[in-house]
Motif scaffolding. Structure first.
Motif, PDB file in Angstrom:
ATOM      1  N   GLU A  23     -89.869  64.387 -52.863  1.00 55.67           N
ATOM      2  CA  GLU A  23     -90.760  63.827 -53.873  1.00 55.67           C
ATOM      3  C   GLU A  23     -92.174  64.317 -53.578  1.00 55.67           C
ATOM      4  O   GLU A  23     -92.552  64.464 -52.416  1.00 55.67           O
ATOM      5  N   TYR A  51     -91.968  58.236 -51.506  1.00 51.11           N
ATOM      6  CA  TYR A  51     -93.221  58.935 -51.236  1.00 51.11           C
ATOM      7  C   TYR A  51     -94.215  57.990 -50.599  1.00 51.11           C
ATOM      8  O   TYR A  51     -94.181  56.774 -50.814  1.00 51.11           O
ATOM      9  N   HIS A  77     -96.129  60.904 -59.110  1.00 50.20           N
ATOM     10  CA  HIS A  77     -95.135  61.336 -58.142  1.00 50.20           C
ATOM     11  C   HIS A  77     -93.885  61.772 -58.883  1.00 50.20           C
ATOM     12  O   HIS A  77     -93.769  61.569 -60.090  1.00 50.20           O
ATOM     13  N   HIS A  79     -89.541  62.293 -59.203  1.00 54.66           N
ATOM     14  CA  HIS A  79     -88.171  61.914 -58.887  1.00 54.66           C
ATOM     15  C   HIS A  79     -87.342  63.167 -59.099  1.00 54.66           C
ATOM     16  O   HIS A  79     -86.837  63.391 -60.198  1.00 54.66           O
ATOM     17  N   SER A  87     -88.672  53.190 -59.698  1.00 55.47           N
ATOM     18  CA  SER A  87     -87.568  52.701 -58.867  1.00 55.47           C
ATOM     19  C   SER A  87     -87.948  51.312 -58.365  1.00 55.47           C
ATOM     20  O   SER A  87     -89.120  50.930 -58.398  1.00 55.47           O
ATOM     21  N   ASP A  90     -90.726  51.691 -56.067  1.00 58.30           N
ATOM     22  CA  ASP A  90     -92.010  51.970 -56.742  1.00 58.30           C
ATOM     23  C   ASP A  90     -92.661  50.665 -57.189  1.00 58.30           C
ATOM     24  O   ASP A  90     -93.873  50.483 -57.074  1.00 58.30           O
TER      25      ASP A  90
END
Ligand SMILES: [Zn+2]
Length: 124
Positions: A23, A51, A77, A79, A87, A90
Motif C-alpha cells: 500500500e 499503511y 492511500h 488498496h 477497511s 482505516d
C-alpha cells in the motif's frame, strides 16, 4: 468536494504503482484545489495490507506546507488488491478531519472517516 487536476491524479497513481504490491500513502495539499502531491514512506510492519505514514516524514511535510501557505486537503492511500472502500482498520485508525482518498482496483473514492461519508472527487 475535493478538486484535483487530472495531471496530479495521474502523478498520485504513478506513485502508488511504484509502491505496489505494498500500500502507498501520501498527502494532497493546496489552497482551493490540489496543487501538490507528497508521497510518504509506508512504514507499517504489514505494508501489503496496511499503511502507516512515516511520522517524521509526515511532520516535515506538514511543516513545509505551512511555510508555503498550503493546506492539507486530503490523505491518500492505496488498496492494491481491494476496492476503493475504507477497511475496518482505516475506519478504526482514522484521526484526520480531511478526506481519506482511497485508490482501489475499482477506482478512486474519498471519504470522511470514521463517519464513512463519501466526499465527491472532482477531476479538473
Ligand atoms: Zn485502506
Amino acid at each position: 468536494m475535493l478538486y484535483v487536476p487530472r495531471g496530479l491524479l495521474e502523478e498520485t497513481r504513478a506513485h502508488l504503482l511504484r509502491e505496489a504490491p505494498k500500500e502507498g500513502v501520501g498527502l494532497w495539499a493546496g489552497r482551493r484545489e490540489v496543487e501538490r502531491v507528497i508521497p510518504l514512506p509506508n512504514v507499517h510492519p504489514s505494508p501489503l495490507t496496511a499503511y502507516l505514514a512515516d511520522p517524521l516524514a509526515l511532520l516535515k511535510a506538514l511543516k513545509a506546507l505551512e511555510r508555503e501557505g498550503l493546506s492539507l486537503l486530503a490523505i491518500y492511500h492505496s488498496h492494491p488488491k481491494g476496492p476503493a472502500l475504507p477497511s475496518p482498520r482505516d475506519i478504526k485508525e482514522a484521526r484526520w478531519r480531511v478526506p481519506y482518498v482511497i485508490f482501489g482496483t475499482d477506482g478512486v473514492r474519498a471519504f470522511l472517516l470514521p463517519e464513512g461519508q463519501e466526499v465527491a472527487l472532482v477531476v479538473l
